[in-house]
Scaffold this motif. Structure first.
Motif, PDB file in Angstrom:
ATOM      1  N   UNK A 101       0.829  -1.192  -0.047  1.00 46.60           N
ATOM      2  CA  UNK A 101      -0.168   0.060   0.110  1.00 46.60           C
ATOM      3  C   UNK A 101       0.676   1.057   0.075  1.00 46.60           C
ATOM      4  N   UNK A 102       1.894   1.155   0.611  1.00 49.39           N
ATOM      5  CA  UNK A 102       2.934   2.426   0.867  1.00 49.39           C
ATOM      6  C   UNK A 102       3.870   2.517  -0.379  1.00 49.39           C
ATOM      7  N   UNK A 103       3.927   1.465  -1.400  1.00 47.03           N
ATOM      8  CA  UNK A 103       4.695   1.553  -2.406  1.00 47.03           C
ATOM      9  C   UNK A 103       3.960   1.925  -3.627  1.00 47.03           C
ATOM     10  N   UNK A 104       2.836   1.428  -3.973  1.00 45.64           N
ATOM     11  CA  UNK A 104       2.035   1.660  -4.898  1.00 45.64           C
ATOM     12  C   UNK A 104       0.402   1.989  -4.987  1.00 45.64           C
ATOM     13  N   UNK A 105       0.161   1.327  -3.697  1.00 46.89           N
ATOM     14  CA  UNK A 105      -1.341   1.450  -3.379  1.00 46.89           C
ATOM     15  C   UNK A 105      -2.283   0.502  -3.788  1.00 46.89           C
TER      16      UNK A 105
END
Length: 172
Positions: A101-105
Motif C-alpha cells: 500500500x505504501x509503495x503503489x497502493x
C-alpha cells in the motif's frame, strides 16, 4: 614448608592414589574402584528386569551416571503438530497488502483476502489444536487484513468524496 599430607584430613584420599604415605590404594593399583551397578542391579539386565538396551552390533549403550537410553515419548507428550498452510498464506497476504500500500497502493486490494484466509485458518486451528499449529501467523494475517481493509475502505470513501466534490464544483 610443611608436607601437604599433614594438612589433609584423615578421610581425604587424592584421586588415583593413596592418601598418606604408607596407606594402601583403595583398589590395589592406584586406580579408583570399579563403579558398581546402581541399586544392586546386575550388568546383564536393566532396571526392573528389562534386558539391557543395545546399539547396533550388540554393544550395550554407555550411558553416564546410570541413565537409561530414551525409548519413546515421555508420558503426557503430544505428537508434534504441523503449521497450517493457510496460516502462512494469510500472513504473507497481510504483509503484501500493508507493505504494498505504501509503495503503489494497488496491493491493498488483497487485504480482504488476507482477512478471510486468516479467519478461516484460525477457526480450523482452534477446531483441531492437536493437528495444526500456526495460530499466531493466522491471527497476524487476519489483523493485517482487517487493517488493510479498513484503509482500503477509507481510500474508496475518499475517492468517492473527491469525485462527488469535483462533479458538484464543476456544475456550479
Amino acid at each position: 614448608m610443611s608436607d601437604p599430607d599433614e594438612t589433609m584430613p584423615p578421610t581425604h584420599q587424592p584421586y588415583g592414589g593413596a592418601g598418606r604415605s604408607g596407606d594402601a590404594p583403595a583398589s590395589g593399583q592406584g586406580q579408583p574402584p570399579e563403579p558398581q551397578a546402581p541399586y544392586g542391579s546386575s550388568s546383564q539386565q536393566g532396571p526392573y528386569g528389562q534386558p539391557p538396551a543395545t546399539q547396533p552390533y550388540g554393544q550395550p549403550y554407555g550411558q553416564p551416571y546410570g541413565q537409561q537410553p530414551w525409548a519413546g515419548q515421555p508420558y503426557g507428550y503430544a505428537a508434534p503438530t504441523t503449521t497450517h498452510p493457510q496460516a502462512n498464506t494469510a500472513l504473507v497476504l497481510g504483509i503484501v497488502a500493508i507493505g504494498g500500500m505504501f509503495v503503489c497502493g494497488l496491493p491493498v486490494l488483497v487485504s480482504p483476502f488476507a482477512w478471510y484466509v486468516g479467519a478461516r485458518a484460525k477457526r480450523e486451528i482452534e477446531a483441531e489444536p492437536g493437528r495444526w499449529s500456526g495460530r499466531s501467523e493466522a491471527n497476524t494475517g487476519m489483523v493485517l487484513g482487517i487493517v488493510g481493509t479498513a484503509l482500503l475502505a477509507l481510500g474508496v470513501l475518499a475517492a468517492v468524496l473527491l469525485v462527488t466534490l469535483a462533479v458538484a464544483g464543476s456544475s456550479v
